[in-house]
Write a protein that holds these residues in place. Structure first.
Motif, PDB file in Angstrom:
ATOM      1  N   CYS A 256      -6.806   9.481  12.478  1.00  0.00           N
ATOM      2  CA  CYS A 256      -5.833   8.360  12.107  1.00  0.00           C
ATOM      3  C   CYS A 256      -6.180   7.205  12.938  1.00  0.00           C
ATOM      4  N   GLU A 257      -5.913   6.301  12.046  1.00  0.00           N
ATOM      5  CA  GLU A 257      -5.893   4.903  12.869  1.00  0.00           C
ATOM      6  C   GLU A 257      -4.695   4.151  12.775  1.00  0.00           C
ATOM      7  N   VAL A 258      -4.151   3.825  14.045  1.00  0.00           N
ATOM      8  CA  VAL A 258      -2.758   3.110  13.806  1.00  0.00           C
ATOM      9  C   VAL A 258      -3.139   1.749  14.399  1.00  0.00           C
ATOM     10  N   ASP A 259      -2.636   0.392  13.337  1.00  0.00           N
ATOM     11  CA  ASP A 259      -2.759  -0.654  13.589  1.00  0.00           C
ATOM     12  C   ASP A 259      -1.515  -1.286  14.003  1.00  0.00           C
ATOM     13  N   MET A 260      -1.499  -1.886  15.391  1.00  0.00           N
ATOM     14  CA  MET A 260      -0.184  -2.239  15.871  1.00  0.00           C
ATOM     15  C   MET A 260      -0.423  -3.504  16.569  1.00  0.00           C
ATOM     16  N   THR A 261       0.763  -4.115  17.104  1.00  0.00           N
ATOM     17  CA  THR A 261       0.658  -5.205  18.019  1.00  0.00           C
ATOM     18  C   THR A 261       1.564  -4.915  19.114  1.00  0.00           C
ATOM     19  N   LEU A 262       1.769  -5.855  19.842  1.00  0.00           N
ATOM     20  CA  LEU A 262       2.784  -5.691  21.113  1.00  0.00           C
ATOM     21  C   LEU A 262       3.633  -7.019  21.114  1.00  0.00           C
ATOM     22  N   THR A 263       4.813  -7.107  21.839  1.00  0.00           N
ATOM     23  CA  THR A 263       5.602  -8.015  21.736  1.00  0.00           C
ATOM     24  C   THR A 263       4.919  -8.993  22.491  1.00  0.00           C
ATOM     25  N   THR A 264       4.108  -8.763  23.598  1.00  0.00           N
ATOM     26  CA  THR A 264       3.431 -10.104  24.046  1.00  0.00           C
ATOM     27  C   THR A 264       1.939  -9.670  24.575  1.00  0.00           C
TER      28      THR A 264
ATOM     29  N   ILE B  88       1.760   7.258  21.788  1.00  0.00           N
ATOM     30  CA  ILE B  88       1.309   7.314  20.172  1.00  0.00           C
ATOM     31  C   ILE B  88       0.221   8.160  19.785  1.00  0.00           C
ATOM     32  N   ILE B  89      -0.691   8.200  20.831  1.00  0.00           N
ATOM     33  CA  ILE B  89      -1.600   9.409  20.475  1.00  0.00           C
ATOM     34  C   ILE B  89      -0.982  10.994  20.743  1.00  0.00           C
ATOM     35  N   GLN B  90      -0.193  11.084  21.595  1.00  0.00           N
ATOM     36  CA  GLN B  90       0.622  12.323  21.563  1.00  0.00           C
ATOM     37  C   GLN B  90       1.308  12.613  20.316  1.00  0.00           C
ATOM     38  N   VAL B  91       2.322  11.851  19.898  1.00  0.00           N
ATOM     39  CA  VAL B  91       3.089  11.888  18.642  1.00  0.00           C
ATOM     40  C   VAL B  91       2.037  12.361  17.306  1.00  0.00           C
ATOM     41  N   VAL B  92       0.985  11.390  17.350  1.00  0.00           N
ATOM     42  CA  VAL B  92       0.037  10.988  16.019  1.00  0.00           C
ATOM     43  C   VAL B  92      -0.693  12.480  15.964  1.00  0.00           C
ATOM     44  N   THR B  93      -1.291  12.989  17.076  1.00  0.00           N
ATOM     45  CA  THR B  93      -2.050  14.285  16.924  1.00  0.00           C
ATOM     46  C   THR B  93      -1.204  15.557  16.842  1.00  0.00           C
ATOM     47  N   ALA B  94       0.162  15.372  17.219  1.00  0.00           N
ATOM     48  CA  ALA B  94       1.234  16.471  16.808  1.00  0.00           C
ATOM     49  C   ALA B  94       1.472  16.736  15.198  1.00  0.00           C
ATOM     50  N   VAL B  95       0.967  15.735  14.755  1.00  0.00           N
ATOM     51  CA  VAL B  95       1.249  15.829  13.020  1.00  0.00           C
ATOM     52  C   VAL B  95       0.202  16.682  12.531  1.00  0.00           C
ATOM     53  N   GLU B  96       0.750  17.567  11.769  1.00  0.00           N
ATOM     54  CA  GLU B  96      -0.094  18.735  11.276  1.00  0.00           C
ATOM     55  C   GLU B  96      -1.578  17.926  10.703  1.00  0.00           C
TER      56      GLU B  96
ATOM     57  N   LYS C 273       0.826  -1.221  -0.013  1.00  0.00           N
ATOM     58  CA  LYS C 273       0.013  -0.012  -0.165  1.00  0.00           C
ATOM     59  C   LYS C 273       0.662   1.058   0.076  1.00  0.00           C
ATOM     60  N   GLN C 274       0.554   2.078  -0.991  1.00  0.00           N
ATOM     61  CA  GLN C 274       1.218   3.102  -1.013  1.00  0.00           C
ATOM     62  C   GLN C 274       0.688   3.998   0.185  1.00  0.00           C
ATOM     63  N   LEU C 275       1.750   5.008   0.868  1.00  0.00           N
ATOM     64  CA  LEU C 275       1.289   5.532   2.038  1.00  0.00           C
ATOM     65  C   LEU C 275       1.162   7.030   1.333  1.00  0.00           C
ATOM     66  N   SER C 276       0.118   7.782   2.105  1.00  0.00           N
ATOM     67  CA  SER C 276      -0.168   9.302   1.609  1.00  0.00           C
ATOM     68  C   SER C 276       0.872   9.848   2.418  1.00  0.00           C
ATOM     69  N   PRO C 277       0.901  11.554   1.911  1.00  0.00           N
ATOM     70  CA  PRO C 277       1.849  12.107   2.746  1.00  0.00           C
ATOM     71  C   PRO C 277       1.656  12.208   4.190  1.00  0.00           C
ATOM     72  N   ALA C 278       0.302  12.338   4.372  1.00  0.00           N
ATOM     73  CA  ALA C 278       0.139  12.248   5.824  1.00  0.00           C
ATOM     74  C   ALA C 278       0.484  11.053   6.639  1.00  0.00           C
ATOM     75  N   GLU C 279       0.177   9.794   6.071  1.00  0.00           N
ATOM     76  CA  GLU C 279       0.642   8.791   6.561  1.00  0.00           C
ATOM     77  C   GLU C 279       2.217   8.537   6.812  1.00  0.00           C
ATOM     78  N   VAL C 280       2.626   8.987   5.804  1.00  0.00           N
ATOM     79  CA  VAL C 280       4.155   9.096   5.913  1.00  0.00           C
ATOM     80  C   VAL C 280       4.687   9.944   7.189  1.00  0.00           C
ATOM     81  N   SER C 281       4.003  11.110   7.462  1.00  0.00           N
ATOM     82  CA  SER C 281       4.299  11.931   8.415  1.00  0.00           C
ATOM     83  C   SER C 281       3.910  11.133   9.612  1.00  0.00           C
ATOM     84  N   VAL C 282       2.938  10.780   9.767  1.00  0.00           N
ATOM     85  CA  VAL C 282       2.389   9.738  10.746  1.00  0.00           C
ATOM     86  C   VAL C 282       3.458   8.653  11.327  1.00  0.00           C
ATOM     87  N   MET C 283       4.133   8.005  10.340  1.00  0.00           N
ATOM     88  CA  MET C 283       4.823   6.775  10.523  1.00  0.00           C
ATOM     89  C   MET C 283       6.376   7.417  10.982  1.00  0.00           C
TER      90      MET C 283
END
Length: 107
Positions: free
Chosen positions: A46-54, A67-75, A5-15
């Protein structure tokens, strides 16, 4: 993360923002650990799909807040939802070369 999946510019910024969230136990960011399975930006949400190590990771609440703090800081991003995914299960093979070297894992 699904590279097809090609990421949009906003998704690249979130990553890029998610690279600032460090797993306190391992000292490596969530992206390089391979814990981020995908990001989806729709308007100002933004929805972040993630897992945890356990399952039952004691740090999940702290990671969620970071995660919420850094993602919502994205313009342009006002809302962030985190979707925990357990399949496929995380394994060390999902880490980037950077993470493996930093953790002293040799293949």
């Amino acid at each position: 993360m699904d590279e097809a999946k090609q990421l949009s510019p906003a998704e690249v910024s979130v990553m890029q923002a998610l690279e600032m969230v460090i797993d306190p136990e391992l000292g490596i960011d969530l992206v390089n650990l391979g814990l981020i399975y995908g990001v989806h930006v729709d308007g100002d949400s933004c929805e972040v799909d993630m897992t945890l190590t356990t399952m039952g990771c004691p740090l999940s609440n702290a990671l969620d807040a970071a995660i919420i703090q850094v993602v919502t800081a994205v313009e342009g991003i006002e809302h962030c939802d985190i979707k925990l995914i357990w399949e496929p299960a995380w394994n060390m093979g999902m880490m980037t070369r950077y993470a493996k070297v930093a953790l002293g894992i040799h293949e």
